[in-house]
Enzyme design. Sequence first.
Site, short mmCIF file in Angstrom:
data_model
loop_
_atom_site.label_atom_id
_atom_site.label_comp_id
_atom_site.label_asym_id
_atom_site.label_seq_id
_atom_site.Cartn_x
_atom_site.Cartn_y
_atom_site.Cartn_z
N LYS A 100 0.86 -1.19 0.00
CA LYS A 100 0.00 0.00 0.00
C LYS A 100 0.89 1.24 0.00
CE LYS A 100 -4.51 0.96 0.28
NZ LYS A 100 -5.49 0.36 -0.65
N THR A 156 -4.15 -5.04 0.78
CA THR A 156 -3.45 -3.77 0.97
C THR A 156 -4.27 -2.82 1.84
OG1 THR A 156 -4.33 -2.76 -1.05
CG2 THR A 156 -2.29 -4.04 -1.24
N HIS A 185 19.77 26.21 -12.62
CA HIS A 185 20.54 27.31 -13.19
C HIS A 185 19.86 28.66 -13.02
CE1 HIS A 185 23.03 24.26 -15.05
NE2 HIS A 185 21.95 23.70 -15.57
#
Length: 280
Positions: free
Chosen positions: A11, A56, A246
Site C-alpha cells: 500500500k 493492501t 541554473h
Amino acid sequence: MATLGENRYGKSRVRLMKVVRHETHHAMREWNVRVLLSGDFETCFTAGDNSNILPTDTMKNTVYYLARESNAATLEEFAIEMVEFLLADNPQASKASVEIEEKSWKSMRIDGQPHATTYQLGGPELQTAEAVLQRGESLKITSGIDGLVILKTTKSAFTGYIKNAQTTLPESKDRIFGTRATVAWEYLETPVDYAAVRTSALQTLLKVFAEHDSLSVQHTLYDIGEAMLAAVPQMARVKLTMPNLHCNLVDLSRFGQTNPNQIFVPIDEPHGYIEAVIER
C-alpha cells in the site's frame, strides 16, 4: 514458457497525521507511508489464489493501528515497528519494507516563542526513512532528506571544462549555485538517537554548502558527503543527488545597460544532474 520473477506488493501513500496531546503542548507529525511485502505470493499471480495475500487495505489499517499504539518519536523508529509487526504477523512474507516521508512542520513562533499548539509548514523538503527487514538478516535502515532547496549567490565557479564545437557555456568564476538536494544515508551501527543524527547531518550539509568555495557541483557534493561522514560516526555511506538549478545571466547590452552579475533568469528545466555515493 513464462516464470514469475522478483515481485512485491503493498500500500502506497497512506496519509497519517498524529497529534500527541501533552498537558503543556501538543506534538504533531504528518507522515506519508508506503508498505511493501515480498514472499510466497506466486500462486496469486499465476493462478489467482489469494490465500497468502494480506489485503493492501489491511496494510493501510495496520499503519493507523500501530500509530495509535506507538511511542515512536522518529520516522525510523516507527518504520522499524511496522516491519517487525508485519513479519511477525505474516509468516508467508519473507521481507517487509516501510518507507516514510515527513512534512517539515514546525511550531509557530509567537512573540519570539514557540506556540504550544500551532504549526507552520517549513520548506518544501521531506524528511525520509526506510526500514527493510528480511527473515534471517539484519535490519537495514536508511534516513534522508528529499527536495532540500538551497541557493547561494557567490563562492561558486565553473571553469576549465571540455570545450568543443557544441559548447556555448561561458566560464564563470562567480555564479549563483542553486540545487534541490536529495540525501540518503545508511548506518554502520544503530544510533542511540535518530533525531540527533538527522540534525547533525542536516546542519553539516548546510554549513559546508554555505562556506564551500565551489569549483563545480561535484566538488561541493563530495565535500558535503565527506563532512557528513566525519560528523556522524554511525554513518556508513551517504548518497547525494544535487541537480544544478541554473540562474542565467541576462544580456542587457541591447538596452544600453551593463549587468554586473545582478539580473538573472532562474530556470529548472533543463538542469544539470549530479549524484554520487560517498562512503568510508
